[in-house]
Design a protein around this motif. Structure first.
Motif, PDB file in Angstrom:
ATOM      1  N   ASN A 172      24.567  65.426-125.327  1.00 22.56           N
ATOM      2  CA  ASN A 172      25.653  66.142-124.694  1.00 22.56           C
ATOM      3  C   ASN A 172      25.034  66.294-123.167  1.00 22.56           C
ATOM      4  OD1 ASN A 172      27.271  68.250-123.655  1.00 22.56           O
ATOM      5  ND2 ASN A 172      27.678  69.102-125.728  1.00 22.56           N
ATOM      6  N   GLY A 173      25.761  65.591-122.049  1.00 23.60           N
ATOM      7  CA  GLY A 173      25.297  65.634-120.803  1.00 23.60           C
ATOM      8  C   GLY A 173      24.788  64.324-120.328  1.00 23.60           C
ATOM      9  N   THR A 174      24.577  64.420-118.842  1.00 22.37           N
ATOM     10  CA  THR A 174      24.049  63.227-118.247  1.00 22.37           C
ATOM     11  C   THR A 174      23.032  62.310-119.138  1.00 22.37           C
ATOM     12  OG1 THR A 174      24.952  64.269-116.320  1.00 22.37           O
ATOM     13  CG2 THR A 174      23.616  62.204-116.044  1.00 22.37           C
ATOM     14  N   ALA A 175      23.357  61.129-119.320  1.00 23.35           N
ATOM     15  CA  ALA A 175      22.415  60.148-120.166  1.00 23.35           C
ATOM     16  C   ALA A 175      22.107  58.802-119.346  1.00 23.35           C
ATOM     17  CB  ALA A 175      22.849  60.316-121.374  1.00 23.35           C
ATOM     18  N   ALA A 176      21.072  58.436-119.359  1.00 24.62           N
ATOM     19  CA  ALA A 176      20.745  56.917-119.180  1.00 24.62           C
ATOM     20  C   ALA A 176      21.003  56.034-120.166  1.00 24.62           C
ATOM     21  CB  ALA A 176      19.360  56.813-118.397  1.00 24.62           C
ATOM     22  N   VAL A 177      21.969  55.144-120.306  1.00 24.30           N
ATOM     23  CA  VAL A 177      22.097  54.451-121.413  1.00 24.30           C
ATOM     24  C   VAL A 177      22.255  52.918-120.991  1.00 24.30           C
ATOM     25  CG1 VAL A 177      23.470  56.127-122.577  1.00 24.30           C
ATOM     26  CG2 VAL A 177      24.640  54.493-121.084  1.00 24.30           C
ATOM     27  N   ILE A 178      22.083  51.863-122.016  1.00 23.76           N
ATOM     28  CA  ILE A 178      22.446  50.545-121.812  1.00 23.76           C
ATOM     29  C   ILE A 178      23.581  50.259-122.690  1.00 23.76           C
ATOM     30  CG2 ILE A 178      21.396  48.211-122.528  1.00 23.76           C
ATOM     31  CD1 ILE A 178      18.798  49.630-121.881  1.00 23.76           C
ATOM     32  N   GLN A 179      24.429  49.612-122.152  1.00 24.21           N
ATOM     33  CA  GLN A 179      25.734  49.064-122.745  1.00 24.21           C
ATOM     34  C   GLN A 179      25.686  47.396-122.848  1.00 24.21           C
ATOM     35  OE1 GLN A 179      28.656  50.813-120.388  1.00 24.21           O
ATOM     36  NE2 GLN A 179      28.682  52.796-121.410  1.00 24.21           N
ATOM     37  N   ILE A 180      25.826  46.776-124.076  1.00 24.55           N
ATOM     38  CA  ILE A 180      25.811  45.392-124.062  1.00 24.55           C
ATOM     39  C   ILE A 180      26.995  44.814-124.963  1.00 24.55           C
ATOM     40  CG2 ILE A 180      24.852  43.797-125.388  1.00 24.55           C
ATOM     41  CD1 ILE A 180      21.853  44.423-124.609  1.00 24.55           C
ATOM     42  N   LEU A 181      27.741  43.844-124.510  1.00 30.13           N
ATOM     43  CA  LEU A 181      28.710  43.242-125.619  1.00 30.13           C
ATOM     44  C   LEU A 181      28.240  41.731-125.379  1.00 30.13           C
ATOM     45  CD1 LEU A 181      32.434  43.716-126.312  1.00 30.13           C
ATOM     46  CD2 LEU A 181      31.734  41.246-125.926  1.00 30.13           C
ATOM     47  N   GLY A 182      27.589  41.239-126.345  1.00 30.10           N
ATOM     48  CA  GLY A 182      27.356  40.000-126.513  1.00 30.10           C
ATOM     49  C   GLY A 182      28.078  38.908-127.398  1.00 30.10           C
ATOM     50  N   ARG A 183      28.301  37.756-127.064  1.00 30.02           N
ATOM     51  CA  ARG A 183      29.318  36.940-127.972  1.00 30.02           C
ATOM     52  C   ARG A 183      28.553  35.692-128.733  1.00 30.02           C
ATOM     53  NH1 ARG A 183      34.601  37.166-128.974  1.00 30.02           N
ATOM     54  NH2 ARG A 183      34.930  38.639-127.218  1.00 30.02           N
ATOM     55  N   LYS A 184      28.426  35.516-129.833  1.00 27.34           N
ATOM     56  CA  LYS A 184      28.046  34.324-130.347  1.00 27.34           C
ATOM     57  C   LYS A 184      28.788  32.997-130.191  1.00 27.34           C
ATOM     58  CE  LYS A 184      25.574  32.761-134.369  1.00 27.34           C
ATOM     59  NZ  LYS A 184      24.975  33.155-135.925  1.00 27.34           N
ATOM     60  N   GLN A 185      28.236  32.234-129.419  1.00 24.73           N
ATOM     61  CA  GLN A 185      29.100  31.013-129.038  1.00 24.73           C
ATOM     62  C   GLN A 185      29.330  30.219-130.317  1.00 24.73           C
ATOM     63  OE1 GLN A 185      30.094  30.374-125.301  1.00 24.73           O
ATOM     64  NE2 GLN A 185      29.688  32.419-126.226  1.00 24.73           N
ATOM     65  N   SER A 186      30.421  29.532-130.460  1.00 21.11           N
ATOM     66  CA  SER A 186      30.898  28.621-131.594  1.00 21.11           C
ATOM     67  C   SER A 186      30.324  27.268-131.605  1.00 21.11           C
ATOM     68  CB  SER A 186      32.276  28.476-131.601  1.00 21.11           C
ATOM     69  OG  SER A 186      33.007  27.752-130.416  1.00 21.11           O
ATOM     70  N   GLN A 198      17.801  41.907-123.831  1.00 21.87           N
ATOM     71  CA  GLN A 198      18.502  40.733-123.569  1.00 21.87           C
ATOM     72  C   GLN A 198      17.544  39.655-124.157  1.00 21.87           C
ATOM     73  OE1 GLN A 198      19.244  41.554-119.157  1.00 21.87           O
ATOM     74  NE2 GLN A 198      21.389  40.335-119.691  1.00 21.87           N
ATOM     75  N   GLN A 199      16.213  39.753-124.117  1.00 22.22           N
ATOM     76  CA  GLN A 199      15.428  38.881-124.819  1.00 22.22           C
ATOM     77  C   GLN A 199      15.513  38.802-126.194  1.00 22.22           C
ATOM     78  OE1 GLN A 199      11.352  39.758-123.617  1.00 22.22           O
ATOM     79  NE2 GLN A 199      10.740  37.635-123.708  1.00 22.22           N
ATOM     80  N   GLU A 200      15.627  40.060-126.800  1.00 17.13           N
ATOM     81  CA  GLU A 200      15.774  40.125-128.291  1.00 17.13           C
ATOM     82  C   GLU A 200      16.909  39.622-128.800  1.00 17.13           C
ATOM     83  OE1 GLU A 200      12.887  43.989-128.669  1.00 17.13           O
ATOM     84  OE2 GLU A 200      15.018  44.275-129.186  1.00 17.13           O
ATOM     85  N   LEU A 201      18.094  39.585-127.825  1.00 19.85           N
ATOM     86  CA  LEU A 201      19.564  38.818-128.250  1.00 19.85           C
ATOM     87  C   LEU A 201      19.753  37.644-127.667  1.00 19.85           C
ATOM     88  CD1 LEU A 201      20.894  42.605-128.280  1.00 19.85           C
ATOM     89  CD2 LEU A 201      20.762  41.415-130.487  1.00 19.85           C
ATOM     90  N   ALA A 202      18.627  37.034-127.288  1.00 20.12           N
ATOM     91  CA  ALA A 202      18.804  35.795-126.215  1.00 20.12           C
ATOM     92  C   ALA A 202      20.074  34.804-126.544  1.00 20.12           C
ATOM     93  CB  ALA A 202      17.496  35.260-125.893  1.00 20.12           C
ATOM     94  N   ASP A 203      20.299  34.630-127.693  1.00 20.50           N
ATOM     95  CA  ASP A 203      21.208  33.599-128.183  1.00 20.50           C
ATOM     96  C   ASP A 203      22.734  34.153-128.118  1.00 20.50           C
ATOM     97  OD1 ASP A 203      19.000  31.849-128.903  1.00 20.50           O
ATOM     98  OD2 ASP A 203      19.278  32.465-130.916  1.00 20.50           O
ATOM     99  N   LEU A 204      22.958  35.224-127.460  1.00 24.79           N
ATOM    100  CA  LEU A 204      24.232  35.814-127.079  1.00 24.79           C
ATOM    101  C   LEU A 204      24.850  35.439-125.677  1.00 24.79           C
ATOM    102  CD1 LEU A 204      24.264  39.270-128.960  1.00 24.79           C
ATOM    103  CD2 LEU A 204      25.035  36.811-129.923  1.00 24.79           C
ATOM    104  N   HIS A 205      25.985  34.991-125.786  1.00 24.89           N
ATOM    105  CA  HIS A 205      26.628  35.112-124.298  1.00 24.89           C
ATOM    106  C   HIS A 205      26.887  36.455-124.078  1.00 24.89           C
ATOM    107  CE1 HIS A 205      28.977  33.742-120.933  1.00 24.89           C
ATOM    108  NE2 HIS A 205      30.202  34.612-121.338  1.00 24.89           N
ATOM    109  N   TRP A 206      26.534  36.976-122.552  1.00 24.43           N
ATOM    110  CA  TRP A 206      26.602  38.198-122.158  1.00 24.43           C
ATOM    111  C   TRP A 206      28.036  38.468-121.545  1.00 24.43           C
ATOM    112  CZ3 TRP A 206      23.404  40.727-124.747  1.00 24.43           C
ATOM    113  CH2 TRP A 206      22.215  39.992-125.142  1.00 24.43           C
ATOM    114  N   GLU A 207      29.038  39.330-122.128  1.00 21.69           N
ATOM    115  CA  GLU A 207      30.308  39.611-121.252  1.00 21.69           C
ATOM    116  C   GLU A 207      29.909  40.993-120.813  1.00 21.69           C
ATOM    117  OE1 GLU A 207      33.683  39.352-123.968  1.00 21.69           O
ATOM    118  OE2 GLU A 207      33.002  37.361-124.711  1.00 21.69           O
ATOM    119  N   ILE A 208      29.056  41.732-121.308  1.00 16.45           N
ATOM    120  CA  ILE A 208      28.649  43.036-120.699  1.00 16.45           C
ATOM    121  C   ILE A 208      27.192  43.263-120.881  1.00 16.45           C
ATOM    122  CG2 ILE A 208      28.928  45.591-120.765  1.00 16.45           C
ATOM    123  CD1 ILE A 208      31.778  45.273-121.533  1.00 16.45           C
TER     124      ILE A 208
END
Length: 196
Positions: A182-196, A157-167
């Motif tokens: 393959n199998g159970t995993a610990a993941v990060i999921q991000i969807l960030g939008r650039k504001q107009s 989130q710091q590295e992508l700080a200029d985005l608006h976080w939807e997820i």
């Protein structure tokens, strides 16, 4: 290493797109998509099937040849560029979406690439990421074993700080993506939008 890993007729991460990408694809504006570290093409081919203009970049010519083969089999077109991400130029305000699915880079390079990715998005463009979390080191279900290549959600989130976080979340989920995820995993999921 990647040429060797991809050097088999088997699609080692499968041919189905990443589940998280599928779940958010409708949020990506139509237009030009850049897929980082695209490998064998499963995600770029999927996005092309939805009508996006896809450019897939990867350091492995072997992986990209398989990506083109998969695209032909799915009767879609993708452009491929062989390049190390350390050398690849992401032009400013050029992309409607930039996709980073299990693209694990050393922290110094990742910081640079993601800063350029944010600049490379057009207004309203989105950055989609799924990556292994630091906690993934407890599991033997894929990903690098080097903590420097496993950023925390807060770091991303710091590295992508200029985005608006939807997820922006860390979750445990079951992966079924070929031989290496393959199998159970610990993941990060991000969807960030650039504001107009």
């Amino acid at each position: 290493m990647w040429d060797e890993r991809f050097g088999t007729s088997e699609y080692i991460y499968g041919i189905e797109p990443n589940n998280f990408l599928v779940s958010v694809a409708s949020k990506i504006p139509q237009g030009k998509i850049l897929c980082l570290a695209e490998g064998e093409g499963r995600n770029g081919t999927y996005l092309a099937s939805l009508g996006y203009e896809v450019v897939a970049v990867d350091q492995s010519s072997v992986g990209l040849a398989k990506a083109q083969k998969l695209a032909q089999e799915k009767q879609v077109a993708i452009a491929t560029i062989q390049s190390d991400l350390a050398d690849f130029v992401i032009a400013p305000q050029s992309w409607d979406g930039i996709i980073s699915i299990f693209c694990h880079l050393p922290s110094e390079l990742r910081t640079k690439v993601y800063r350029l990715a944010v600049m490379g998005l057009k207004p309203n463009g989105v950055f989609v990421l799924e990556a292994f979390a630091p906690e993934q080191l407890q599991y033997n279900t894929g990903g690098p074993k080097n903590l420097d290549m496993l950023p925390s959600l807060a770091t991303l989130q710091q590295e992508l700080a200029d985005l608006h976080w939807e997820i922006a979340r860390e979750v445990k989920r079951d992966l079924l993506e070929g031989r290496y995820h393959n199998g159970t995993a610990a993941v990060i999921q991000i969807l960030g939008r650039k504001q107009s």
